[in-house]
Design a protein around this motif. Structure first.
Motif, PDB file in Angstrom:
ATOM      1  N   ASN A 122       0.707  -1.146   0.090  1.00 21.80           N
ATOM      2  CA  ASN A 122      -0.201   0.086  -0.098  1.00 21.80           C
ATOM      3  C   ASN A 122       0.771   1.125   0.009  1.00 21.80           C
ATOM      4  N   SER A 129      -3.891   0.229  -4.313  1.00 21.68           N
ATOM      5  CA  SER A 129      -4.597  -0.715  -3.400  1.00 21.68           C
ATOM      6  C   SER A 129      -6.117  -0.399  -3.357  1.00 21.68           C
ATOM      7  N   GLN A 171     -16.927   0.756  -7.309  1.00 22.27           N
ATOM      8  CA  GLN A 171     -17.878   0.372  -6.178  1.00 22.27           C
ATOM      9  C   GLN A 171     -18.709   1.959  -6.087  1.00 22.27           C
ATOM     10  N   THR A 174     -22.188   6.329  -3.879  1.00 25.49           N
ATOM     11  CA  THR A 174     -22.524   7.859  -3.339  1.00 25.49           C
ATOM     12  C   THR A 174     -22.934   8.414  -4.628  1.00 25.49           C
ATOM     13  N   SER A 180     -23.534   8.981   2.991  1.00 24.76           N
ATOM     14  CA  SER A 180     -23.803   8.222   4.096  1.00 24.76           C
ATOM     15  C   SER A 180     -25.044   7.663   4.041  1.00 24.76           C
ATOM     16  N   VAL A 182     -27.005   6.404   1.794  1.00 29.72           N
ATOM     17  CA  VAL A 182     -27.250   5.955   0.599  1.00 29.72           C
ATOM     18  C   VAL A 182     -28.660   5.900   0.091  1.00 29.72           C
ATOM     19  N   ALA A 287     -28.401  -4.005   1.595  1.00 31.63           N
ATOM     20  CA  ALA A 287     -27.845  -5.185   2.832  1.00 31.63           C
ATOM     21  C   ALA A 287     -26.852  -5.984   1.858  1.00 31.63           C
ATOM     22  N   THR A 290     -23.282  -4.809   1.369  1.00 29.27           N
ATOM     23  CA  THR A 290     -22.450  -4.551   2.629  1.00 29.27           C
ATOM     24  C   THR A 290     -21.384  -5.654   2.334  1.00 29.27           C
ATOM     25  N   ASN A 294     -17.747  -4.447   3.671  1.00 33.49           N
ATOM     26  CA  ASN A 294     -16.996  -5.110   4.820  1.00 33.49           C
ATOM     27  C   ASN A 294     -15.739  -5.578   4.436  1.00 33.49           C
ATOM     28  N   THR A 296     -13.918  -4.273   1.785  1.00 29.76           N
ATOM     29  CA  THR A 296     -13.040  -2.927   1.624  1.00 29.76           C
ATOM     30  C   THR A 296     -12.712  -2.217   2.829  1.00 29.76           C
ATOM     31  N   GLY A 428     -17.221   4.698   4.557  1.00 29.36           N
ATOM     32  CA  GLY A 428     -18.007   5.198   5.525  1.00 29.36           C
ATOM     33  C   GLY A 428     -17.273   5.959   6.716  1.00 29.36           C
ATOM     34  N   ILE A 432     -20.670   7.417  10.903  1.00 31.67           N
ATOM     35  CA  ILE A 432     -21.369   6.591  10.177  1.00 31.67           C
ATOM     36  C   ILE A 432     -20.770   5.128  10.684  1.00 31.67           C
ATOM     37  N   ARG A 439     -25.624  -0.818  15.196  1.00 29.34           N
ATOM     38  CA  ARG A 439     -26.380  -1.604  14.490  1.00 29.34           C
ATOM     39  C   ARG A 439     -25.874  -2.958  14.473  1.00 29.34           C
ATOM     40  N   GLU A 444     -27.349  -7.818  15.824  1.00 37.39           N
ATOM     41  CA  GLU A 444     -26.550  -9.189  15.561  1.00 37.39           C
ATOM     42  C   GLU A 444     -26.084  -9.570  16.938  1.00 37.39           C
TER      43      GLU A 444
HETATM   44  O1  UCC Z   1     -16.176   5.276  -0.366  1.00 39.69           O
HETATM   45  C1  UCC Z   1     -16.117   4.494  -1.337  1.00 39.69           C
HETATM   46  C2  UCC Z   1     -14.924   3.937  -2.089  1.00 39.69           C
HETATM   47  C3  UCC Z   1     -13.681   4.325  -1.759  1.00 39.69           C
HETATM   48  C4  UCC Z   1     -12.509   3.819  -2.429  1.00 39.69           C
HETATM   49  C5  UCC Z   1     -12.243   2.383  -2.011  1.00 39.69           C
HETATM   50  C6  UCC Z   1     -11.224   2.415  -1.015  1.00 39.69           C
HETATM   51  C7  UCC Z   1     -10.853   1.109  -0.195  1.00 39.69           C
HETATM   52  C8  UCC Z   1      -9.760   0.991   0.714  1.00 39.69           C
HETATM   53  C9  UCC Z   1      -8.561   1.140  -0.009  1.00 39.69           C
HETATM   54  C10 UCC Z   1      -7.498   1.809   1.005  1.00 39.69           C
HETATM   55  C11 UCC Z   1      -6.503   2.209   0.120  1.00 39.69           C
HETATM   56  S1  UCC Z   1     -17.524   3.466  -1.646  1.00 39.69           S
HETATM   57  C12 UCC Z   1     -18.703   4.201  -0.822  1.00 39.69           C
HETATM   58  C13 UCC Z   1     -18.897   3.508   0.750  1.00 39.69           C
HETATM   59  N1  UCC Z   1     -20.219   4.110   1.289  1.00 39.69           N
HETATM   60  C14 UCC Z   1     -20.623   3.690   2.546  1.00 39.69           C
HETATM   61  O2  UCC Z   1     -19.525   2.882   3.079  1.00 39.69           O
HETATM   62  C15 UCC Z   1     -21.730   3.958   2.995  1.00 39.69           C
HETATM   63  C16 UCC Z   1     -21.615   4.554   4.238  1.00 39.69           C
HETATM   64  N2  UCC Z   1     -23.044   4.386   4.685  1.00 39.69           N
HETATM   65  C17 UCC Z   1     -23.478   3.107   5.575  1.00 39.69           C
HETATM   66  O3  UCC Z   1     -22.799   2.352   5.661  1.00 39.69           O
HETATM   67  C18 UCC Z   1     -24.857   3.260   5.980  1.00 39.69           C
HETATM   68  O4  UCC Z   1     -24.639   2.827   7.469  1.00 39.69           O
HETATM   69  C19 UCC Z   1     -25.774   2.449   5.101  1.00 39.69           C
HETATM   70  C20 UCC Z   1     -25.865   3.094   3.523  1.00 39.69           C
HETATM   71  C21 UCC Z   1     -25.435   1.007   5.310  1.00 39.69           C
HETATM   72  C22 UCC Z   1     -27.285   2.903   5.960  1.00 39.69           C
HETATM   73  O5  UCC Z   1     -28.214   2.114   5.020  1.00 39.69           O
HETATM   74  P1  UCC Z   1     -29.604   2.046   5.611  1.00 39.69           P
HETATM   75  O6  UCC Z   1     -30.560   1.217   4.518  1.00 39.69           O
HETATM   76  O7  UCC Z   1     -30.330   3.408   6.009  1.00 39.69           O
HETATM   77  O8  UCC Z   1     -29.386   1.133   6.843  1.00 39.69           O
HETATM   78  P2  UCC Z   1     -30.311  -0.287   7.511  1.00 39.69           P
HETATM   79  O9  UCC Z   1     -31.672   0.005   7.101  1.00 39.69           O
HETATM   80  O10 UCC Z   1     -29.978  -0.113   8.837  1.00 39.69           O
HETATM   81  O11 UCC Z   1     -29.409  -1.199   6.906  1.00 39.69           O
HETATM   82  C23 UCC Z   1     -30.048  -1.927   5.629  1.00 39.69           C
HETATM   83  C24 UCC Z   1     -29.514  -3.456   5.847  1.00 39.69           C
HETATM   84  C25 UCC Z   1     -29.988  -3.985   7.005  1.00 39.69           C
HETATM   85  O12 UCC Z   1     -30.131  -5.632   6.827  1.00 39.69           O
HETATM   86  P3  UCC Z   1     -31.653  -6.046   6.984  1.00 39.69           P
HETATM   87  O13 UCC Z   1     -32.366  -5.249   5.941  1.00 39.69           O
HETATM   88  O14 UCC Z   1     -31.615  -7.726   6.786  1.00 39.69           O
HETATM   89  O15 UCC Z   1     -32.326  -5.716   8.509  1.00 39.69           O
HETATM   90  C26 UCC Z   1     -28.559  -3.975   7.774  1.00 39.69           C
HETATM   91  O16 UCC Z   1     -28.427  -4.842   8.849  1.00 39.69           O
HETATM   92  O17 UCC Z   1     -28.125  -3.515   5.576  1.00 39.69           O
HETATM   93  C27 UCC Z   1     -27.558  -4.323   6.793  1.00 39.69           C
HETATM   94  N3  UCC Z   1     -26.271  -3.707   7.031  1.00 39.69           N
HETATM   95  C28 UCC Z   1     -25.012  -4.198   7.202  1.00 39.69           C
HETATM   96  N4  UCC Z   1     -24.852  -5.703   7.199  1.00 39.69           N
HETATM   97  C29 UCC Z   1     -25.904  -2.395   6.773  1.00 39.69           C
HETATM   98  N5  UCC Z   1     -24.747  -2.126   7.172  1.00 39.69           N
HETATM   99  C30 UCC Z   1     -24.173  -3.430   7.420  1.00 39.69           C
HETATM  100  C31 UCC Z   1     -22.833  -4.038   7.408  1.00 39.69           C
HETATM  101  N6  UCC Z   1     -21.787  -3.160   7.547  1.00 39.69           N
HETATM  102  N7  UCC Z   1     -22.566  -5.266   7.713  1.00 39.69           N
HETATM  103  C32 UCC Z   1     -23.681  -6.214   7.311  1.00 39.69           C
END
Ligand code: UCC
Ligand code: FAD
Length: 568
Positions: A122, A129, A171, A174, A180, A182, A287, A290, A294, A296, A428, A432, A439, A444
């Motif tokens: 990296n 990376s 991916q 956004t 955040s 989405v 869902a 993720t 998880n 990345t 994230g 977030i 969550r 879980e």
């Molecule tokens: O930034 C980006 C790319 C950058 C470049 C890559 C670099 C890699 C590293 C390299 C290093 C050099 S891509 C964009 C990334 N964006 C995000 O990460 C989004 C951030 N926002 C969230 O994470 C929010 O918490 C959301 C979008 C997940 C919230 O959505 P909701 O729908 O409002 O939230 P809910 O209703 O709580 O969740 C919907 C479902 C649920 O499952 P069900 O429907 O079965 O109850 C949750 O339990 O999704 C499930 N869920 C998860 N499950 C939500 N988060 C997770 C999780 N992390 N793991 C498992």
């Protein structure tokens, strides 16, 4: 040219130089596997000082450019990347930087091998990376959810070691409405035979030159309206170009002008009928994606610790070359104290990040118990947010340790801070992910096995020198357990406002247990007390700074945050 000229810092082979990496691998890998990994990493670390380092330098020196029109005025939206950037893609395939995790030659330990290699790569990769992270996340997603066609095509490309076959992935989550939240996304998917066509904008798309992407859109029924909110989003697979090499009805509006990650093309896109394939069940897009996220997020954590370690390697070398007030910086007590604190932080973060990797490997190979899977679920946001924040703080301190040279671009040092800063934003933000910890706990039940895992590690410790640590960890566990019912009684606003402190308390306490585990092993197997000293220093400070934030506190917070008059 007369007078004094300071020598700059030099890097040695970063595998041989990294005692923590080597001792960690000694502890977690078995004999034959350990030897194979050692040979691969030592050779690769040499290569990073040679041709790969040159490729990265070329990529940094020639940032991507968007060419929107050809000489005759046709819209082409071609992103011109440096030759070095393209060669990094070839090297990534040859070195199996994604493939190692999927060949699984070492079973669940393959993830440890792969991420140790990525950790070395990296800081020398011009952030190549990033496309690898998304390729790996997409590969895992297809493994879990993809149909045979995706497995035979995309998955085979993503995990190939043949540079001619290898693909990376984007991916695209956004949109202008929010990265955040989405679920506010506006992109629509309309059925067209057995595929879909996507219409909308994607506001940040890194690695836009990738051959494919995973993205979200809401399916619009013919003549009807798409369902709003995150439950209306579905997951889609997109190939960015057609068989003739033309963009798949994608318009690239512009490249982002970013603080760092300069070699990485990050664009704004318009999807104007982009052909896409639905993956998984409609309405389960958030869902489902993720699974990718998880993975990345763990890449992010490994990147954070790799930058912390790279900064330390440079600062240490410089501390032996730079003289002030009659002695080397290395021998100035306060300078040494500064670097030692960074070493302690780095050790805790390293062990946290690699614990996530060990559990990922076990989960993917079907070896994880339900409790271990729950620990992985909670540990993933924790290691991402905690290591990223420490990476930024560490990079700032590292720059300062070089004095003015740390602020001068062509020393290469400011890049540590510029590239480090994004790690707490993308994939994230800290807030977030702190909320994601809640969550994981709510939905879980991940806290009970998480705390039990800490207790197990503490109970296994039989080294007297570590008694102050185990005492401090037990105190911290008690605080965490006492905090929960109290904060729940206070209500949702208090739980959310305290979520970041809570995530940090879990991170510090879990890291303390990992430091104790590693230090105990080092003492018993090697008679080496260095890791005990590190564990004790980590545990010197309060591990869980947790106060329940009551209604008054929250009202004051609102006033302070927005510079409004106090209402109570
Ligand atoms: O930034 C980006 C790319 C950058 C470049 C890559 C670099 C890699 C590293 C390299 C290093 C050099 S891509 C964009 C990334 N964006 C995000 O990460 C989004 C951030 N926002 C969230 O994470 C929010 O918490 C959301 C979008 C997940 C919230 O959505 P909701 O729908 O409002 O939230 P809910 O209703 O709580 O969740 C919907 C479902 C649920 O499952 P069900 O429907 O079965 O109850 C949750 O339990 O999704 C499930 N869920 C998860 N499950 C939500 N988060 C997770 C999780 N992390 N793991 C498992
Ligand atoms: P917002 O969501 O508007 O957040 C603004 C602030 O509000 C943040 O500090 C956030 O923590 C806070 N906040 C929001 N909600 C809450 C809440 N409920 N409680 C407390 N605080 C809250 N995205 C992709 O999809 N694909 C990519 O390839 C990609 N590449 C990127 C590359 C770079 C260099 C950068 C900088 C970003 C990239 N992103 C990508 C976008 C990135 O994932 C988002 O910027 C990030 O998720 C935050 O979204 P946002 O910018 O809309 O900020």
């Amino acid at each position: 040219m007369t007078g004094f000229y300071q020598d700059g810092p030099q890097l040695e082979n970063q595998y041989h130089d990294d005692g923590l990496l080597r001792s960690f691998l000694d502890r977690v890998l078995e004999g034959k596997a350990r030897k194979e990994v050692e040979n691969d990493l030592a050779r690769f670390a040499d290569r990073l000082l040679g041709d790969v380092g040159e490729m990265a330098a070329d990529a940094e020196a020639h940032p991507p450019e968007l060419v929107q029109f050809d000489a005759w005025g046709r819209r082409i939206d071609h992103i011109e990347t440096a030759r070095g950037w393209q060669e990094l893609e070839r090297v990534s395939a040859e070195e199996g930087l994604v493939a190692i995790g999927y060949d699984r030659k070492l079973g669940s330990a393959s993830r440890v091998h792969q991420f140790a290699k990525l950790y070395l790569f990296n800081p020398s990769s011009a952030v190549f990376s990033c496309p690898l992270a998304m390729a790996d996340g997409a590969a895992r997603l297809i493994e879990v959810l993809g149909d045979d066609e995706l497995k035979q095509n995309a998955l085979a490309h993503l995990t190939s070691r043949d540079p001619a076959e290898f693909w990376t992935s984007g991916q695209w989550m956004t949109e202008r409405t929010g990265g955040s939240d989405v679920g506010r996304g506006e992109t629509i998917a309309r059925a067209d035979g057995d595929v879909y066509r996507l219409y909308g904008s994607k506001w940040f798309t890194s690695a836009t030159t990738s051959q494919m992407a995973m993205t979200l859109a809401r399916i619009e029924p013919p003549g009807g309206e798409a369902m709003p909110g995150s439950r209306g989003l579905s997951l889609f697979y997109v190939e960015t170009r057609d068989a003739d090499g033309q963009l798949n009805n994608i318009v690239i509006n512009r490249l982002k002008d970013k603080l760092g990650t300069k070699a990485l093309p990050t664009a704004e896109l318009e999807l104007q009928g982009t052909v896409a394939k639905l993956v998984g069940e409609p309405g389960r897009g958030v869902a489902n994606i993720t699974t990718l996220v998880n993975v990345t997020r763990l890449y992010n954590a490994i990147s954070s610790v790799s930058l912390m370690r790279r900064g330390l390697a440079l600062a240490r070398d410089y501390a032996r070359r730079r003289v002030a007030f009659g002695r080397q910086l290395a021998d100035q007590p306060l300078h040494a104290e500064t670097l030692a604190n960074l070493e302690v932080d780095f050790n805790g973060c390293f062990l946290l990040a690699f614990r996530g990797i060990e559990l990922l490997g076990r989960e993917e190979c079907g070896e994880a118990s339900p409790d271990e899977s729950a620990v992985l679920r909670l540990l993933t946001p924790i290691v991402k947010l905690f290591t990223a924040k420490h990476c930024v703080a560490s990079a700032s301190e590292i720059l300062e340790s070089f004095g003015g040279a740390g602020y001068v671009e062509n020393t290469g040092l400011p890049k540590l801070l510029r590239d480090g800063q994004v790690l707490s934003i993308w994939e994230g933000t800290t807030n977030i992910l702190s909320l994601d910890c809640l969550r994981a706990i709510d939905r879980e039940g991940a806290l009970v096995p998480f705390l039990a895992d800490i207790r197990k590690k503490v109970a296994a410790c039989t080294v007297d020198e570590l008694e102050p640590c185990t005492r401090r960890i037990n105190e911290s566990l008690e605080k965490i357990e006492a905090y929960l019912p109290e904060v729940m009684a206070e209500g949702r606003a208090s739980i959310e406002a305290g979520a970041r402190r809570f995530a940090f308390a879990l991170a510090r306490t879990y890291a303390a247990a990992l430091l104790v585990e590693h230090a105990g092993w080092m003492m018993q197997e090697r008679g080496d007390g260095r890791a005990c000293v590190i564990a004790r220093r980590w545990c010197q400070n309060d591990l869980a700074q947790l106060d329940v934030l009551d209604a008054d506190y929250l009202q004051h917070t609102q006033s302070l945050a927005m510079d409004e008059p106090l209402t109570t």
